[in-house]
Design a protein around this motif. Sequence first.
Motif, PDB file in Angstrom:
ATOM      1  N   MET A   1       0.918  -1.151   0.092  1.00 35.66           N
ATOM      2  CA  MET A   1       0.019  -0.049  -0.073  1.00 35.66           C
ATOM      3  C   MET A   1       0.920   1.271   0.177  1.00 35.66           C
ATOM      4  SD  MET A   1      -2.656   1.011   2.957  1.00 35.66           S
ATOM      5  CE  MET A   1      -2.897   2.705   3.597  1.00 35.66           C
ATOM      6  N   THR A   2       0.635   2.283  -0.659  1.00 32.36           N
ATOM      7  CA  THR A   2       1.326   3.292  -1.016  1.00 32.36           C
ATOM      8  C   THR A   2       0.739   4.442   0.054  1.00 32.36           C
ATOM      9  OG1 THR A   2       0.021   4.377  -2.596  1.00 32.36           O
ATOM     10  CG2 THR A   2       1.765   2.947  -3.371  1.00 32.36           C
ATOM     11  N   THR A   3       1.737   5.366   0.652  1.00 31.98           N
ATOM     12  CA  THR A   3       1.367   6.103   1.590  1.00 31.98           C
ATOM     13  C   THR A   3       1.470   7.750   1.131  1.00 31.98           C
ATOM     14  OG1 THR A   3       3.550   6.225   2.518  1.00 31.98           O
ATOM     15  CG2 THR A   3       1.771   4.770   3.500  1.00 31.98           C
ATOM     16  N   GLY A   4       0.692   8.541   1.504  1.00 34.94           N
ATOM     17  CA  GLY A   4       0.885   9.866   0.825  1.00 34.94           C
ATOM     18  C   GLY A   4       0.827  10.772   1.911  1.00 34.94           C
ATOM     19  N   GLU A   5       0.097  11.793   1.933  1.00 38.78           N
ATOM     20  CA  GLU A   5       0.029  12.907   2.846  1.00 38.78           C
ATOM     21  C   GLU A   5      -0.852  12.234   4.182  1.00 38.78           C
ATOM     22  OE1 GLU A   5      -1.965  17.188   3.752  1.00 38.78           O
ATOM     23  OE2 GLU A   5      -2.256  16.400   1.836  1.00 38.78           O
ATOM     24  N   ARG A   6      -0.442  12.386   5.415  1.00 42.85           N
ATOM     25  CA  ARG A   6      -1.113  11.953   6.545  1.00 42.85           C
ATOM     26  C   ARG A   6      -1.589  13.089   7.319  1.00 42.85           C
ATOM     27  NH1 ARG A   6       0.004   6.920   7.429  1.00 42.85           N
ATOM     28  NH2 ARG A   6      -0.094   7.042   9.800  1.00 42.85           N
ATOM     29  N   LEU A   7      -2.891  12.844   7.729  1.00 37.86           N
ATOM     30  CA  LEU A   7      -3.677  13.752   8.414  1.00 37.86           C
ATOM     31  C   LEU A   7      -3.891  13.267   9.836  1.00 37.86           C
ATOM     32  CD1 LEU A   7      -6.453  14.430   5.711  1.00 37.86           C
ATOM     33  CD2 LEU A   7      -4.015  15.382   5.713  1.00 37.86           C
ATOM     34  N   ARG A   8      -3.967  14.257  10.709  1.00 37.51           N
ATOM     35  CA  ARG A   8      -4.156  13.958  12.232  1.00 37.51           C
ATOM     36  C   ARG A   8      -5.898  14.096  12.316  1.00 37.51           C
ATOM     37  NH1 ARG A   8      -1.366  14.303  17.182  1.00 37.51           N
ATOM     38  NH2 ARG A   8      -2.611  14.822  18.993  1.00 37.51           N
ATOM     39  N   LEU A   9      -6.374  13.008  12.657  1.00 39.64           N
ATOM     40  CA  LEU A   9      -7.880  13.113  12.496  1.00 39.64           C
ATOM     41  C   LEU A   9      -8.461  12.577  13.884  1.00 39.64           C
ATOM     42  CD1 LEU A   9      -8.472  11.472   9.143  1.00 39.64           C
ATOM     43  CD2 LEU A   9      -8.357  13.698   9.487  1.00 39.64           C
ATOM     44  N   PHE A  10      -9.642  12.955  14.072  1.00 37.72           N
ATOM     45  CA  PHE A  10     -10.498  12.586  15.204  1.00 37.72           C
ATOM     46  C   PHE A  10     -11.899  12.619  14.918  1.00 37.72           C
ATOM     47  CE2 PHE A  10      -9.679  16.994  16.098  1.00 37.72           C
ATOM     48  CZ  PHE A  10     -10.833  17.513  16.594  1.00 37.72           C
ATOM     49  N   VAL A  11     -12.803  11.925  15.621  1.00 43.35           N
ATOM     50  CA  VAL A  11     -14.196  12.020  15.426  1.00 43.35           C
ATOM     51  C   VAL A  11     -14.988  12.875  16.492  1.00 43.35           C
ATOM     52  CG1 VAL A  11     -16.453  10.949  15.124  1.00 43.35           C
ATOM     53  CG2 VAL A  11     -14.347   9.888  13.998  1.00 43.35           C
ATOM     54  N   ALA A  12     -15.771  13.837  16.469  1.00 42.20           N
ATOM     55  CA  ALA A  12     -16.194  14.735  17.413  1.00 42.20           C
ATOM     56  C   ALA A  12     -17.552  15.022  17.069  1.00 42.20           C
ATOM     57  CB  ALA A  12     -15.309  15.795  17.879  1.00 42.20           C
ATOM     58  N   GLN A 171     -25.866  15.228  14.348  1.00 43.24           N
ATOM     59  CA  GLN A 171     -24.473  14.960  13.387  1.00 43.24           C
ATOM     60  C   GLN A 171     -23.302  14.802  14.233  1.00 43.24           C
ATOM     61  OE1 GLN A 171     -24.615  18.110  10.460  1.00 43.24           O
ATOM     62  NE2 GLN A 171     -23.468  19.264  11.818  1.00 43.24           N
ATOM     63  N   VAL A 172     -22.305  14.222  13.571  1.00 39.75           N
ATOM     64  CA  VAL A 172     -21.061  14.064  13.991  1.00 39.75           C
ATOM     65  C   VAL A 172     -20.034  14.241  12.894  1.00 39.75           C
ATOM     66  CG1 VAL A 172     -19.238  12.062  14.678  1.00 39.75           C
ATOM     67  CG2 VAL A 172     -21.531  12.187  15.641  1.00 39.75           C
ATOM     68  N   GLY A 173     -18.675  14.867  13.386  1.00 42.00           N
ATOM     69  CA  GLY A 173     -17.897  15.235  12.357  1.00 42.00           C
ATOM     70  C   GLY A 173     -16.624  14.462  12.381  1.00 42.00           C
ATOM     71  N   LEU A 174     -15.991  14.284  11.078  1.00 39.29           N
ATOM     72  CA  LEU A 174     -14.661  13.769  11.032  1.00 39.29           C
ATOM     73  C   LEU A 174     -13.817  14.841  10.955  1.00 39.29           C
ATOM     74  CD1 LEU A 174     -12.666  11.314  10.660  1.00 39.29           C
ATOM     75  CD2 LEU A 174     -12.854  11.465   7.909  1.00 39.29           C
ATOM     76  N   ILE A 175     -12.981  15.236  11.728  1.00 39.04           N
ATOM     77  CA  ILE A 175     -12.380  16.111  11.936  1.00 39.04           C
ATOM     78  C   ILE A 175     -10.641  16.184  11.635  1.00 39.04           C
ATOM     79  CG2 ILE A 175     -11.948  18.383  13.345  1.00 39.04           C
ATOM     80  CD1 ILE A 175     -14.657  17.862  14.723  1.00 39.04           C
ATOM     81  N   TYR A 186      -8.742  23.227  13.547  1.00 43.39           N
ATOM     82  CA  TYR A 186      -9.629  22.103  13.368  1.00 43.39           C
ATOM     83  C   TYR A 186     -10.415  22.495  11.819  1.00 43.39           C
ATOM     84  CZ  TYR A 186      -8.657  20.781  18.182  1.00 43.39           C
ATOM     85  OH  TYR A 186      -8.183  20.719  19.209  1.00 43.39           O
ATOM     86  N   THR A 187     -10.523  21.411  11.075  1.00 43.24           N
ATOM     87  CA  THR A 187     -11.150  21.575   9.820  1.00 43.24           C
ATOM     88  C   THR A 187     -12.137  20.212   9.771  1.00 43.24           C
ATOM     89  OG1 THR A 187      -9.236  22.752   8.702  1.00 43.24           O
ATOM     90  CG2 THR A 187     -11.162  21.678   7.244  1.00 43.24           C
ATOM     91  N   THR A 188     -13.280  20.324   9.460  1.00 50.15           N
ATOM     92  CA  THR A 188     -14.297  19.352   9.175  1.00 50.15           C
ATOM     93  C   THR A 188     -14.221  18.778   7.851  1.00 50.15           C
ATOM     94  OG1 THR A 188     -15.749  19.992  10.843  1.00 50.15           O
ATOM     95  CG2 THR A 188     -16.696  18.475   9.499  1.00 50.15           C
ATOM     96  N   LEU A 189     -13.809  17.434   7.724  1.00 50.31           N
ATOM     97  CA  LEU A 189     -13.629  16.899   6.509  1.00 50.31           C
ATOM     98  C   LEU A 189     -14.836  16.409   5.970  1.00 50.31           C
ATOM     99  CD1 LEU A 189      -9.891  15.313   6.963  1.00 50.31           C
ATOM    100  CD2 LEU A 189     -10.606  17.645   6.051  1.00 50.31           C
ATOM    101  N   ALA A 190     -15.634  15.720   6.937  1.00 49.09           N
ATOM    102  CA  ALA A 190     -16.987  14.838   6.668  1.00 49.09           C
ATOM    103  C   ALA A 190     -17.928  14.844   7.757  1.00 49.09           C
ATOM    104  CB  ALA A 190     -16.668  13.357   6.069  1.00 49.09           C
ATOM    105  N   GLU A 191     -19.337  14.787   7.285  1.00 48.42           N
ATOM    106  CA  GLU A 191     -20.206  15.159   8.582  1.00 48.42           C
ATOM    107  C   GLU A 191     -21.071  13.875   8.379  1.00 48.42           C
ATOM    108  OE1 GLU A 191     -20.431  19.558   9.973  1.00 48.42           O
ATOM    109  OE2 GLU A 191     -21.855  18.901   8.308  1.00 48.42           O
ATOM    110  N   ALA A 192     -21.585  12.997   9.362  1.00 49.16           N
ATOM    111  CA  ALA A 192     -22.396  11.986   9.295  1.00 49.16           C
ATOM    112  C   ALA A 192     -23.606  12.476  10.139  1.00 49.16           C
ATOM    113  CB  ALA A 192     -21.749  10.642  10.020  1.00 49.16           C
TER     114      ALA A 192
END
Length: 197
Positions: A1-12, A171-175, A186-192
Amino acid sequence: MTTGERLRLFVAIAPPAAVRSALGAAIDELRQIVQGPMRRVPLASIHLTLKFLGDVDLSRVDELAESLGDACAGVPPFELRLAGGGTFPAGKRPSAVWTGLGGEIDQLHELQHAVESAMVELGFGAESRPFGPHLTLARIGGRLAPDRMRALGDGLASLRYPDDASFVVDQVGLIRSQLGHGAPCYTTLAEAVLVSG
């Protein structure tokens, strides 16, 4: 598996602006009481962490968002309210001040368990500590003198929030967290979305 940019993420969960304003008023009141080295968390950054993921390949964001959506679709919206407060760690040298949460706490635990299970299925480590829902309000940048510690304890014990300091979690965010000088960004990348029925 190739790796690219890595992001520090959390769900909140991010409380709405009105609730953040109530939190801001509370911490300002505590700072006046304590008159010590307390730094308020930026109101826009206040959140309730459900799961910290750490550094994750950018290529996995879509997969995470889809799994988070599936996990949240099985949990109906619920209401939380601000309640009480304390310090981390408890004792003579606290480094953070927090507020607790009341309301439909069982539903909050159900949501956190659904998120935790979904992320563990994707290969993220299971959390070893019990879930302790809280909102961090301020950081303490140094040792407080004994009288200031007592003042902080008294202030936290008498902390009261307005009756309308409650909010519906729907709703919950992937941040993404970007560390740098000063407070994290903090930047919200997706919301559930939580779904009834």
